[in-house]
Design a protein around this motif. Sequence first.
Motif, PDB file in Angstrom:
ATOM      1  N   ALA A 152     -89.152 -47.449  14.030  1.00  0.00           N
ATOM      2  CA  ALA A 152     -87.875 -48.076  13.659  1.00  0.00           C
ATOM      3  C   ALA A 152     -86.718 -47.088  13.647  1.00  0.00           C
ATOM      4  CB  ALA A 152     -88.008 -48.744  12.293  1.00  0.00           C
ATOM      5  N   VAL A 161     -86.400 -56.343  21.871  1.00  0.00           N
ATOM      6  CA  VAL A 161     -87.404 -55.292  21.697  1.00  0.00           C
ATOM      7  C   VAL A 161     -88.623 -55.584  22.556  1.00  0.00           C
ATOM      8  CG1 VAL A 161     -89.034 -54.263  20.077  1.00  0.00           C
ATOM      9  CG2 VAL A 161     -86.652 -54.565  19.410  1.00  0.00           C
ATOM     10  N   VAL A 162     -89.131 -56.818  22.480  1.00  0.00           N
ATOM     11  CA  VAL A 162     -90.330 -57.187  23.240  1.00  0.00           C
ATOM     12  C   VAL A 162     -90.053 -57.125  24.741  1.00  0.00           C
ATOM     13  CG1 VAL A 162     -91.927 -59.071  23.764  1.00  0.00           C
ATOM     14  CG2 VAL A 162     -91.280 -58.604  21.398  1.00  0.00           C
ATOM     15  N   ASP A 205     -96.057 -52.468  17.273  1.00  0.00           N
ATOM     16  CA  ASP A 205     -96.691 -53.515  16.481  1.00  0.00           C
ATOM     17  C   ASP A 205     -96.353 -53.327  15.001  1.00  0.00           C
ATOM     18  OD1 ASP A 205     -98.401 -55.824  16.321  1.00  0.00           O
ATOM     19  OD2 ASP A 205     -99.926 -54.540  15.441  1.00  0.00           O
ATOM     20  N   ALA A 236     -85.323 -59.089  18.093  1.00  0.00           N
ATOM     21  CA  ALA A 236     -86.774 -59.011  18.263  1.00  0.00           C
ATOM     22  C   ALA A 236     -87.161 -59.343  19.697  1.00  0.00           C
ATOM     23  CB  ALA A 236     -87.469 -59.963  17.292  1.00  0.00           C
ATOM     24  N   VAL A 296     -83.558 -51.169  13.235  1.00  0.00           N
ATOM     25  CA  VAL A 296     -83.813 -52.594  13.455  1.00  0.00           C
ATOM     26  C   VAL A 296     -84.478 -53.248  12.244  1.00  0.00           C
ATOM     27  CG1 VAL A 296     -83.920 -52.453  15.969  1.00  0.00           C
ATOM     28  CG2 VAL A 296     -85.993 -52.043  14.626  1.00  0.00           C
ATOM     29  N   THR A 297     -85.204 -52.473  11.459  1.00  0.00           N
ATOM     30  CA  THR A 297     -85.860 -53.039  10.279  1.00  0.00           C
ATOM     31  C   THR A 297     -84.916 -53.147   9.081  1.00  0.00           C
ATOM     32  OG1 THR A 297     -86.678 -50.805   9.796  1.00  0.00           O
ATOM     33  CG2 THR A 297     -88.181 -52.318  10.919  1.00  0.00           C
ATOM     34  N   ARG A 320     -81.445 -61.379  14.130  1.00  0.00           N
ATOM     35  CA  ARG A 320     -82.763 -60.743  14.048  1.00  0.00           C
ATOM     36  C   ARG A 320     -83.691 -61.286  15.127  1.00  0.00           C
ATOM     37  NH1 ARG A 320     -82.392 -61.965   8.609  1.00  0.00           N
ATOM     38  NH2 ARG A 320     -84.187 -63.370   8.765  1.00  0.00           N
ATOM     39  N   LYS A 321     -83.653 -62.599  15.319  1.00  0.00           N
ATOM     40  CA  LYS A 321     -84.515 -63.220  16.331  1.00  0.00           C
ATOM     41  C   LYS A 321     -84.164 -62.731  17.732  1.00  0.00           C
ATOM     42  CE  LYS A 321     -86.209 -67.734  17.857  1.00  0.00           C
ATOM     43  NZ  LYS A 321     -86.113 -69.214  17.643  1.00  0.00           N
TER      44      LYS A 321
END
Length: 204
Positions: free
Chosen positions: A89, A65-66, A202, A62, A45-46, A58-59
């Motif tokens: 990652a 993921v959260v 994080d 993300a 993902v990174t 990417r947004k």
Amino acid sequence: QTREQRNLAIARKFYARSRDVKVPELLPFCTPQLTAMERIEGVRVTDIEKDPAAAKARKRLAATVVESLIADVIFRRSGATIFHADPHAGNLFAMPDGRLAILDWSLAGQLTKPEREHLAEIFMGAISLSARRVVAAIRHLSTQITDEDALNNVVRASLRRVRREQIPGPSWFTSLFEDLMNAGVRFPGNLVLLRKSLFTLDGV
């Protein structure tokens, strides 16, 4: 079955209704010594391209993921929940179709419904700046509290950080958890694993 194979089976069931998450399927020739699973295509993902055209992807990733690794784990209403305890990652892949693949389930934990309710109370107490609410939830979750004054001092300090506009998210929670343990509060192993999971996320 190995621990990883059991965790994979539970995780696939847990995420079965998610259109945005992929957990590898176990193949029928697994043995106690070998875990065989489907091949996942994608990149870490990174490693998603940083060009403006990829910004939307990417947004969205993300947010997935959260939602899948934090919100679903803590705030799902029914049953026990499983969480990935090593979500660095290298274990989180962006698939070509936009889904998040969660790999390597050798280390995982589970949360009961009462545990999730008390964790949610900690976050709600932080949002409402209620030390009493946060302390009550911690008492329910802990296995040992050696110093009540130290517990209250840690919670008040954590809420001061919220007042200074630190969002009560994963970073805030992991700092609170570490300060509580340093103050003599003890928690069951699954909550220690959860703290490790949030700390790792994080960094991602």
